[in-house]
Motif scaffolding. Structure first.
Motif, short mmCIF file in Angstrom:
data_model
loop_
_atom_site.label_atom_id
_atom_site.label_comp_id
_atom_site.label_asym_id
_atom_site.label_seq_id
_atom_site.Cartn_x
_atom_site.Cartn_y
_atom_site.Cartn_z
N ILE A 1 75.53 95.01 25.60
CA ILE A 1 75.31 93.57 25.45
C ILE A 1 73.83 93.24 25.65
CG2 ILE A 1 75.75 91.33 26.52
CD1 ILE A 1 78.62 92.41 27.11
N SER A 2 73.21 93.83 26.66
CA SER A 2 71.80 93.54 26.95
C SER A 2 70.91 94.02 25.81
CB SER A 2 71.38 94.19 28.26
OG SER A 2 71.35 95.60 28.17
N LYS A 3 71.29 95.13 25.18
CA LYS A 3 70.51 95.65 24.05
C LYS A 3 70.58 94.68 22.88
CE LYS A 3 70.02 99.74 21.09
NZ LYS A 3 70.55 101.09 20.77
N ASP A 4 71.76 94.14 22.59
CA ASP A 4 71.92 93.20 21.49
C ASP A 4 71.17 91.89 21.74
OD1 ASP A 4 73.52 95.05 20.25
OD2 ASP A 4 75.41 94.11 20.86
N ALA A 5 71.06 91.51 23.03
CA ALA A 5 70.43 90.24 23.37
C ALA A 5 68.95 90.20 23.02
CB ALA A 5 70.62 89.95 24.86
N ARG A 6 68.33 91.35 22.87
CA ARG A 6 66.90 91.39 22.53
C ARG A 6 66.61 90.70 21.22
NH1 ARG A 6 65.97 97.87 23.78
NH2 ARG A 6 66.78 97.85 25.91
N THR A 7 67.59 90.71 20.32
CA THR A 7 67.38 90.13 19.00
C THR A 7 68.27 88.93 18.70
OG1 THR A 7 68.93 91.76 18.07
CG2 THR A 7 66.58 92.31 18.02
N SER A 8 69.34 88.75 19.48
CA SER A 8 70.31 87.70 19.14
C SER A 8 70.00 86.36 19.80
CB SER A 8 71.72 88.14 19.55
OG SER A 8 71.81 88.30 20.96
N GLY A 9 69.12 86.34 20.78
CA GLY A 9 68.86 85.11 21.51
C GLY A 9 67.96 84.14 20.75
N ILE A 10 67.95 82.90 21.22
CA ILE A 10 67.05 81.90 20.64
C ILE A 10 65.62 82.19 21.08
CG2 ILE A 10 68.85 80.13 20.60
CD1 ILE A 10 67.52 78.89 23.08
N PRO A 11 64.63 81.74 20.33
CA PRO A 11 63.24 81.97 20.75
C PRO A 11 62.91 81.15 21.99
CG PRO A 11 63.33 80.61 18.77
CD PRO A 11 64.73 81.10 19.01
N ALA A 12 62.02 81.70 22.81
CA ALA A 12 61.62 81.01 24.04
C ALA A 12 60.98 79.66 23.74
CB ALA A 12 60.65 81.89 24.82
N SER A 13 60.41 79.52 22.55
CA SER A 13 59.77 78.25 22.17
C SER A 13 60.76 77.08 22.17
CB SER A 13 59.11 78.38 20.80
OG SER A 13 60.07 78.71 19.80
N LYS A 14 62.05 77.36 21.91
CA LYS A 14 63.06 76.30 21.93
C LYS A 14 63.24 75.73 23.34
CE LYS A 14 64.24 76.37 17.57
NZ LYS A 14 63.94 75.20 16.69
N VAL A 15 63.21 76.59 24.33
CA VAL A 15 63.31 76.14 25.72
C VAL A 15 62.03 75.39 26.10
CG1 VAL A 15 63.85 76.81 28.07
CG2 VAL A 15 64.70 78.20 26.16
N ALA A 16 60.90 75.88 25.62
CA ALA A 16 59.62 75.22 25.91
C ALA A 16 59.59 73.81 25.32
CB ALA A 16 58.48 76.06 25.35
N GLU A 17 60.13 73.65 24.12
CA GLU A 17 60.18 72.32 23.51
C GLU A 17 61.05 71.37 24.33
OE1 GLU A 17 61.64 73.16 19.63
OE2 GLU A 17 59.81 74.19 19.00
N ALA A 18 62.16 71.88 24.87
CA ALA A 18 63.01 71.06 25.73
C ALA A 18 62.26 70.67 27.00
CB ALA A 18 64.29 71.82 26.07
N ALA A 19 61.47 71.59 27.55
CA ALA A 19 60.68 71.29 28.75
C ALA A 19 59.67 70.18 28.45
CB ALA A 19 59.97 72.54 29.24
N HIS A 20 59.02 70.26 27.30
CA HIS A 20 58.05 69.23 26.94
C HIS A 20 58.74 67.87 26.84
CE1 HIS A 20 55.40 66.84 24.30
NE2 HIS A 20 54.43 67.52 24.89
N HIS A 21 59.91 67.84 26.22
CA HIS A 21 60.66 66.58 26.11
C HIS A 21 61.04 66.06 27.50
CE1 HIS A 21 64.00 63.80 25.19
NE2 HIS A 21 63.43 63.69 23.99
N ALA A 22 61.48 66.96 28.37
CA ALA A 22 61.91 66.54 29.70
C ALA A 22 60.77 65.93 30.51
CB ALA A 22 62.49 67.74 30.46
#
Length: 281
Positions: free
Chosen positions: A218-239
């Protein structure tokens, strides 16, 4: 370069934290990038590296004093973004209790230490915001990440109390709740699982060996299946800067799906779905 607003981001050296620094700076915001190793912060006219280990209350106070001295008369601290964190995993039945303490020290106690140290600066702004990087694991605790899930549940509870305590002063508090994020943390996840496995007694491997093998996949697959960190950063900027920030940001389709399913499905049905998703049975 002078700007009217500044933010402090902890855990800013890689992954989500680095993406947050990049996003704030790209929007013309002065950023104090709090890291344990100053050399990990890229040079940028709007970014100032700050030495900070969140497990040290003294370092948090020292960092706040440094930021206060650096702000000058034209800039105020608008946001505290508590992003630093670690993930401890393994079967709870055999968990080293010192590892649980370390998990909570970084992901919960350290977050409050930083918040306490910087709140006096935040109050000077008048529209201050506090943001915590939580996780959908703060809603749904998957097997074998019990310490991490416990820390995120605790973090959510702390943020909820803090939000209501600070409301009279107009200070907002938000949590970011992504699911899988494609960050460098997954590059060493396999090594972390190996380390956990190496410390387990034979009985633990007898009971949980197959599950640990599945977690490695599962951890190996997560390297490519996750959302980009920039999406979380955009949420932080909005917050930090939106006129009406959300109390919780479910970031990405996976996080929203998990949150909806955990709310709507009976727990037996949901437990079965989690097990099927993780282990195929």
């Amino acid at each position: 370069m002078k700007t009217p607003d500044a933010v402090i981001v902890t855990g800013a050296s890689t992954g989500i934290g680095k993406a947050m620094v990049d996003t704030f700076a790209a929007n013309g915001i002065r950023v104090f990038a709090a890291v344990r190793d100053l050399s990990t912060v890229d040079e940028h006219p709007l970014v100032t590296p700050v030495r900070l280990d969140v497990t040290s209350a003294k370092e948090a106070v020292d960092a706040a004093e440094l930021v206060a001295a650096s702000l000058g008369s034209e800039t105020r601290l608008r946001g505290i973004v508590n992003n630093a964190g670690i993930a401890v995993g393994g079967p709870l039945e055999f968990l080293d209790l010192d590892e649980l303490r370390r998990q909570l020290e970084v992901n919960v106690v350290g977050q409050l230490a930083v918040t306490q140290a910087f709140l006096p600066l935040l109050r000077q702004h008048g529209k201050g915001r506090i943001v915590f990087t939580s996780s959908v694991a703060g809603r749904m605790a998957a097997p074998f990440i019990g310490p991490y899930a416990a820390s995120k549940h605790a973090l959510n509870g702390m943020a909820e109390s803090l939000r209501r305590e600070l409301k009279p002063w107009g200070i907002g508090v938000s949590v970011l709740a992504p699911a899988t994020v494609a960050t460098p943390i997954w590059d060493k996840a396999g090594d972390d699982i190996d380390d956990v496995e190496a410390t387990l007694p034979p009985r633990a491997l007898e009971l949980y060996g197959a599950a640990i093998t599945a977690m490695r996949s599962i951890s190996k697959d997560a390297r490519t299946s996750g959302i980009p960190a920039s999406k979380v950063a955009e949420a932080a900027h909005h917050a930090v800067f939106a006129r009406r920030a959300k109390a919780e940001y479910l970031v990405g389709a996976e996080a929203k799906m998990i949150a909806t399913a955990s709310n709507l499905l009976p727990y037996r049905t949901f437990d079965k779905a989690v097990r099927r998703q993780m282990f195929g049975s």
